[in-house]
Design a protein around this motif. Sequence first.
Motif, PDB file in Angstrom:
ATOM      1  N   UNK A   8       0.829  -1.209   0.000  1.00 19.60           N
ATOM      2  CA  UNK A   8       0.000   0.000   0.000  1.00 19.60           C
ATOM      3  C   UNK A   8       0.864   1.259   0.000  1.00 19.60           C
ATOM      4  N   UNK A   9       0.371   2.285  -0.695  1.00 19.72           N
ATOM      5  CA  UNK A   9       0.940   3.623  -0.615  1.00 19.72           C
ATOM      6  C   UNK A   9      -0.121   4.581  -0.100  1.00 19.72           C
ATOM      7  N   UNK A  10       0.268   5.502   0.756  1.00 17.17           N
ATOM      8  CA  UNK A  10      -0.640   6.543   1.252  1.00 17.17           C
ATOM      9  C   UNK A  10       0.059   7.893   1.100  1.00 17.17           C
ATOM     10  N   UNK A  11      -0.718   8.942   0.875  1.00 17.13           N
ATOM     11  CA  UNK A  11      -0.136  10.249   0.644  1.00 17.13           C
ATOM     12  C   UNK A  11      -0.683  11.317   1.556  1.00 17.13           C
ATOM     13  N   UNK A  12       0.199  12.124   2.088  1.00 21.87           N
ATOM     14  CA  UNK A  12      -0.130  13.348   2.808  1.00 21.87           C
ATOM     15  C   UNK A  12       0.875  14.388   2.343  1.00 21.87           C
ATOM     16  N   UNK A  13       1.639  14.971   3.291  1.00 21.69           N
ATOM     17  CA  UNK A  13       2.742  15.816   2.847  1.00 21.69           C
ATOM     18  C   UNK A  13       3.987  14.983   2.532  1.00 21.69           C
ATOM     19  N   UNK A  14       3.852  13.665   2.700  1.00 25.68           N
ATOM     20  CA  UNK A  14       4.859  12.703   2.279  1.00 25.68           C
ATOM     21  C   UNK A  14       4.133  11.475   1.736  1.00 25.68           C
ATOM     22  N   UNK A  15       4.886  10.564   1.137  1.00 16.95           N
ATOM     23  CA  UNK A  15       4.336   9.287   0.709  1.00 16.95           C
ATOM     24  C   UNK A  15       4.813   8.201   1.670  1.00 16.95           C
ATOM     25  N   UNK A  16       3.887   7.346   2.059  1.00 13.46           N
ATOM     26  CA  UNK A  16       4.161   6.304   3.046  1.00 13.46           C
ATOM     27  C   UNK A  16       3.835   4.938   2.446  1.00 13.46           C
ATOM     28  N   UNK A  17       4.593   3.916   2.855  1.00 17.75           N
ATOM     29  CA  UNK A  17       4.464   2.580   2.286  1.00 17.75           C
ATOM     30  C   UNK A  17       4.375   1.535   3.392  1.00 17.75           C
ATOM     31  N   UNK A  18       3.508   0.534   3.185  1.00 14.66           N
ATOM     32  CA  UNK A  18       3.573  -0.646   4.039  1.00 14.66           C
ATOM     33  C   UNK A  18       3.345  -1.881   3.181  1.00 14.66           C
ATOM     34  N   UNK A  19       3.969  -2.984   3.587  1.00 21.36           N
ATOM     35  CA  UNK A  19       3.828  -4.231   2.842  1.00 21.36           C
ATOM     36  C   UNK A  19       3.077  -5.285   3.668  1.00 21.36           C
ATOM     37  N   UNK A  20       2.229  -4.802   4.604  1.00 23.12           N
ATOM     38  CA  UNK A  20       1.434  -5.693   5.438  1.00 23.12           C
ATOM     39  C   UNK A  20      -0.011  -5.810   4.940  1.00 23.12           C
ATOM     40  N   UNK A  21      -0.421  -4.867   4.101  1.00 21.02           N
ATOM     41  CA  UNK A  21      -1.791  -4.888   3.605  1.00 21.02           C
ATOM     42  C   UNK A  21      -2.806  -4.800   4.723  1.00 21.02           C
ATOM     43  N   UNK A  22      -3.837  -5.623   4.644  1.00 16.76           N
ATOM     44  CA  UNK A  22      -4.887  -5.613   5.669  1.00 16.76           C
ATOM     45  C   UNK A  22      -4.399  -6.162   7.005  1.00 16.76           C
ATOM     46  N   UNK A  23      -3.217  -6.748   7.038  1.00 16.75           N
ATOM     47  CA  UNK A  23      -2.681  -7.316   8.276  1.00 16.75           C
ATOM     48  C   UNK A  23      -1.914  -6.288   9.097  1.00 16.75           C
ATOM     49  N   UNK A  24      -1.838  -5.038   8.636  1.00 18.27           N
ATOM     50  CA  UNK A  24      -1.108  -4.024   9.391  1.00 18.27           C
ATOM     51  C   UNK A  24      -1.784  -3.793  10.737  1.00 18.27           C
ATOM     52  N   UNK A  25      -0.972  -3.624  11.780  1.00 19.40           N
ATOM     53  CA  UNK A  25      -1.516  -3.491  13.134  1.00 19.40           C
ATOM     54  C   UNK A  25      -1.018  -2.254  13.866  1.00 19.40           C
ATOM     55  N   UNK A  26      -0.039  -1.532  13.286  1.00 23.60           N
ATOM     56  CA  UNK A  26       0.536  -0.402  13.991  1.00 23.60           C
ATOM     57  C   UNK A  26       0.961   0.672  13.005  1.00 23.60           C
ATOM     58  N   UNK A  27       0.822   1.920  13.411  1.00 25.59           N
ATOM     59  CA  UNK A  27       1.281   3.017  12.583  1.00 25.59           C
ATOM     60  C   UNK A  27       2.775   2.971  12.322  1.00 25.59           C
ATOM     61  N   UNK A  28       3.524   2.357  13.236  1.00 24.24           N
ATOM     62  CA  UNK A  28       4.972   2.266  13.059  1.00 24.24           C
ATOM     63  C   UNK A  28       5.357   1.338  11.910  1.00 24.24           C
ATOM     64  N   UNK A  29       4.403   0.565  11.395  1.00 22.40           N
ATOM     65  CA  UNK A  29       4.684  -0.324  10.271  1.00 22.40           C
ATOM     66  C   UNK A  29       4.614   0.394   8.927  1.00 22.40           C
ATOM     67  N   UNK A  30       4.195   1.663   8.942  1.00 24.94           N
ATOM     68  CA  UNK A  30       4.289   2.496   7.746  1.00 24.94           C
ATOM     69  C   UNK A  30       5.684   3.108   7.671  1.00 24.94           C
ATOM     70  N   UNK A  31       6.267   3.155   6.478  1.00 28.40           N
ATOM     71  CA  UNK A  31       7.586   3.719   6.267  1.00 28.40           C
ATOM     72  C   UNK A  31       7.490   4.901   5.317  1.00 28.40           C
ATOM     73  N   UNK A  32       8.063   6.048   5.714  1.00 28.17           N
ATOM     74  CA  UNK A  32       8.098   7.202   4.822  1.00 28.17           C
ATOM     75  C   UNK A  32       9.083   6.917   3.694  1.00 28.17           C
ATOM     76  N   UNK A  33       8.588   6.991   2.444  1.00 27.14           N
ATOM     77  CA  UNK A  33       9.450   6.667   1.299  1.00 27.14           C
ATOM     78  C   UNK A  33       9.710   7.867   0.403  1.00 27.14           C
ATOM     79  N   UNK A  34       8.968   8.962   0.601  1.00 29.88           N
ATOM     80  CA  UNK A  34       9.230  10.169  -0.187  1.00 29.88           C
ATOM     81  C   UNK A  34       8.607  11.355   0.522  1.00 29.88           C
ATOM     82  N   UNK A  35       9.335  12.495   0.516  1.00 28.94           N
ATOM     83  CA  UNK A  35       8.823  13.743   1.074  1.00 28.94           C
ATOM     84  C   UNK A  35       8.812  14.793  -0.018  1.00 28.94           C
ATOM     85  N   UNK A  36       7.644  15.417  -0.246  1.00 31.47           N
ATOM     86  CA  UNK A  36       7.499  16.343  -1.365  1.00 31.47           C
ATOM     87  C   UNK A  36       8.344  17.600  -1.211  1.00 31.47           C
ATOM     88  N   UNK A  37       8.481  18.125  -0.001  1.00 33.50           N
ATOM     89  CA  UNK A  37       9.276  19.325   0.225  1.00 33.50           C
ATOM     90  C   UNK A  37       9.740  19.357   1.668  1.00 33.50           C
TER      91      UNK A  37
END
Length: 212
Positions: A8-37
Amino acid sequence: DRSDVTRWLAGGNSLWFNDKGFAIRSGSQWKKVYQFSSDYLKVATAIGYNKGWAVAGWCGPTCNNRGFGRGVVVGHLDGTTWTWSASDLEASGVPNRFIGGAAVADDGTMYIVVGGFSRRFTEGPGAGIGHVFRSTDHGVTWTSIDGTGSTAFPDLPANSIAITPNGIAVGTDLGIIYRATGSSAWKRLGAGLPATVVTDVELGPDGYLYAA
């Protein structure tokens, strides 16, 4: 990722990625992979993601007619490592308007759609210079596929895009506009769909097209 429901990819002021899909259980499992500015004043407006390739539109530092700006970044996931590059939209003639939708086809072809129409009070250049753009070189260059004449894409804000097995569906301010594979003609889709704003159009896992 359309080809892998666990990525999954999610976007705010950065792009975040997780490879757990529906099995994700914690916000810490998201990884920032790009920051726009560095000042966090740019924000994602659209994300397309398929077979490891991603395209994301952003706007900022303001998203209105007092300093509107926009851009596109393209990323690729190689194993666990993301690499990103920015598209030169000015060189490709993409107008300075809101990027409302993005998609990536199975063959890596990328699409973005932009809002706005030919009225002097809208942000950025008026329309008539493109609403639907395609890239076949992973975001290096973009080409308008609006077409010309009576079968061209209408002068309407484009808000979302979905790739179907038989063509491209674009959600606009007056319903869904569709172009079949191998055709250059755009047409209105859906006899029962009201002429109203379609903010999102998606292809479901059941093969049906859904509009919000």
